[in-house]
Design an enzyme around this catalytic site. Structure first.
Site, short mmCIF file in Angstrom:
data_model
loop_
_atom_site.label_atom_id
_atom_site.label_comp_id
_atom_site.label_asym_id
_atom_site.label_seq_id
_atom_site.Cartn_x
_atom_site.Cartn_y
_atom_site.Cartn_z
N SER A 175 0.86 -1.18 0.00
CA SER A 175 0.00 0.00 0.00
C SER A 175 0.89 1.23 0.00
O SER A 175 1.96 1.24 0.62
CB SER A 175 -0.88 -0.03 1.25
OG SER A 175 -1.26 1.28 1.59
N LYS A 208 0.67 -3.37 4.85
CA LYS A 208 -0.25 -4.13 3.99
C LYS A 208 0.42 -4.82 2.81
O LYS A 208 1.37 -4.31 2.22
CB LYS A 208 -1.34 -3.18 3.45
CG LYS A 208 -2.33 -2.80 4.49
CD LYS A 208 -3.47 -2.02 3.92
CE LYS A 208 -4.41 -2.92 3.14
NZ LYS A 208 -5.40 -2.13 2.40
N GLU A 214 -7.24 -9.75 -7.42
CA GLU A 214 -8.29 -8.75 -7.65
C GLU A 214 -8.37 -8.36 -9.12
O GLU A 214 -9.47 -8.20 -9.68
CB GLU A 214 -8.01 -7.50 -6.81
CG GLU A 214 -8.21 -7.73 -5.32
CD GLU A 214 -7.73 -6.56 -4.49
OE1 GLU A 214 -8.45 -6.18 -3.57
OE2 GLU A 214 -6.65 -6.01 -4.76
N TYR A 273 -20.67 -10.62 -46.44
CA TYR A 273 -19.72 -9.76 -45.76
C TYR A 273 -20.27 -8.34 -45.60
O TYR A 273 -20.88 -7.80 -46.51
CB TYR A 273 -18.38 -9.69 -46.52
CG TYR A 273 -17.37 -8.81 -45.80
CD1 TYR A 273 -16.59 -9.32 -44.77
CD2 TYR A 273 -17.25 -7.45 -46.11
CE1 TYR A 273 -15.71 -8.51 -44.07
CE2 TYR A 273 -16.37 -6.63 -45.41
CZ TYR A 273 -15.59 -7.17 -44.39
OH TYR A 273 -14.74 -6.37 -43.70
N1 ARG Z 1 -10.17 -5.27 -42.84
C1 ARG Z 1 -11.29 -5.97 -43.33
C2 ARG Z 1 -11.94 -6.76 -42.18
O1 ARG Z 1 -11.33 -6.97 -41.20
C3 ARG Z 1 -10.87 -6.94 -44.39
C4 ARG Z 1 -11.96 -7.31 -45.36
C5 ARG Z 1 -12.33 -6.15 -46.17
N2 ARG Z 1 -13.25 -6.52 -47.20
C6 ARG Z 1 -13.98 -5.63 -47.85
N3 ARG Z 1 -14.80 -6.07 -48.73
N4 ARG Z 1 -13.89 -4.35 -47.58
O2 ARG Z 1 -13.06 -7.17 -42.24
#
Ligand code: ARG
Length: 449
Positions: free
Chosen positions: A265, A271, A278, A305
């Site tokens: 401490s 202490k 923790e 995506y």
């Molecule tokens: N940096 C991007 C990610 O992590 C990679 C893929 C990018 N793809 C795209 N169609 N913009 O997701």
């Protein structure tokens, strides 16, 4: 002046840690392209040499990172062009960053799962060693944090061994989910080239290839799985942490944590604070948070995506780092703590913990358990009023509560209590000895995924 808006999309400051996976994936891809006659073997060789050289550059800290190129994939590709010229442009044939990043994350997750399992094994070993060292030591077992029944310290420690054994299985399952090659999915629909995906899978150590390109580029369930396994494991570690905090307090005095796992401490010189325990308990919060983060990021995404997926990384990496460092710290803490055997034994003598055994004694003489429970409740209250433990009353005192008590009641002891709990899974020395042996065998058998 407005700041450059493109900085908003940059991820290189954190996704650079995928460089090994990215390079390995590109090398396998280039080899496969040559094998299939899509590029020449000279071209593949130039690409692979260039990629290997980039790996070295990064490791030496000499790679010229460029935030304007956004991410790890573009950074490596641009550098490859500087190194090997226009042929670098052929590497991205039959590939998209979408299947590329999915690949990198799967490779990373496999490795992180393996490391989590190794960390778990080390902590289990430490627990097991301490259990073996103190096979016969009796301590209070608690419910509601009230002294309840005597148990062996080894039994208590092995409870954590069991939790960690289930954590191991969760990371094995996570490894299996991640162990599927997404490369060859292209942006989302597959690619119009005669790829040998099985070859790439083999090169990179994947057990199988993805069955659906749209799923492969867009799901991150393996990250959810890792983070959920990590959250559960941290929850277990946090409970252990809480016990170490309590046990190392003056009130309990069951253990003394090694100085390297405590801090002083700044104002109270006497202490030693259990900061490592923790912090382990505290860091559990951020791991839970990251699990919620990734689940929430994924929940509204249409196939396939979406750039949201880039947000899968920071929380995940932080989870990996937090889990591995916590496992390591706890392994050291368990291995080095001093177990205050006398304090534990003395504590076990107090708290009327043999009341259940005394009730069981009456049951053995024909009294229904409920009635025996009532008798012992009265006897315990009486003992407390006399400043005594219920198992230290005289025969004459016992007989005031029931005439079923006989001289042999005086033999009831802590040792006898633990010995009596000889069911499979119980705390008797014989069962605990068996459990220790079983745990050793389990540990030896599970080096691998
Ligand atoms: N940096 C991007 C990610 O992590 C990679 C893929 C990018 N793809 C795209 N169609 N913009 O997701």
């Amino acid at each position: 002046m407005n700041p450059d808006p493109s900085s908003y999309t940059v991820s290189i400051h954190y996704d650079r840690r995928l460089y090994r996976q990215d390079i390995a994936g590109s090398i396998a891809h280039a080899r496969m392209l040559a094998k299939q006659g899509i590029i020449t073997s000279d071209e593949a060789e130039a690409l692979c040499d260039g990629l290997a050289a980039i790996g070295v550059e990064i490791e030496m800290g000499e790679f010229p990172w460029r935030p304007d190129l956004e991410d790890i994939h573009m950074n490596i590709e641009a550098r490859l062009k500087e190194k090997v010229g226009p042929v670098a442009g052929k590497l991205h044939t039959a590939r998209s960053r979408n299947d590329q990043v999915a690949l990198d994350m799967r490779l990373y997750t496999k490795e992180a799962s393996q490391k989590a399992i190794e960390g778990i094994t080390k902590l289990q070993e430490a627990l097991l060693n301490r259990a073996e060292e103190h096979k016969a030591l009796v301590m209070p077992g608690y419910t509601h944090l009230q002294r309840a029944q005597p148990v062996l310290l080894a039994h208590h420690l092995l409870a954590y061994f069991e939790m960690l054994q289930r954590d191991r299985v969760r990371f094995q399952q996570c490894h299996a989910t991640a162990d599927v090659l997404p490369l060859g999915s292209g942006a989302l629909a597959g690619v119009p080239y005669p790829l040998d995906r099985e070859f790439v899978a083999k090169e990179l150590g994947f057990s199988s290839i993805s069955a659906n390109s749209m799923d492969a580029v867009s799901d991150r369930d393996f990250l959810v799985q890792y983070q959920s396994a990590a959250a559960i494991c941290m929850m277990h570690l946090s409970r252990l942490a809480e016990e170490l905090v309590l046990w190392s307090s003056q009130e309990f005095g069951f253990v003394t944590l090694d100085a390297q796992y405590t801090t002083g401490s700044s104002i109270m010189p006497q202490k030693r604070n259990p900061d490592f325990a923790e912090l382990g308990r505290g860091k559990t919060g951020r791991v839970y948070g990251h699990l919620m983060g990734i689940l929430t990021t994924l929940k509204g995404l249409p196939l396939t995506y979406n750039r949201d997926l880039q947000e899968d990384k920071e929380g995940f990496f932080d989870t990996v780092d937090t889990l591995l460092s916590t496992l390591e710290a706890f392994t050291g803490m368990i291995a080095t703590m001093t177990i205050m055997t006398q304090r534990m034994e003395a504590a076990a003598q107090k708290g009327n913990m043999l009341a259940t055994d005394l009730a069981d004694y009456l049951v053995g003489r024909g009294m229904p358990f409920r009635e025996a429970h009532g008798v012992l409740r009265q006897a315990s209250d009486y003992a407390r009023s006399q400043g005594k433990e219920v198992h230290h009353l005289s025969l004459e005192e016992y007989q005031r509560f029931s005439d079923l008590f006989d001289a042999d009641v005086l033999k009831i002891s802590l040792q006898g209590s633990v010995e009596a709990r000889d069911v499979p899974g119980g705390t008797s020395p014989r069962r605990v000895e068996e459990a220790i042996k079983g745990a050793r065998i389990q540990l030896e058998a599970c080096d691998d995924i």
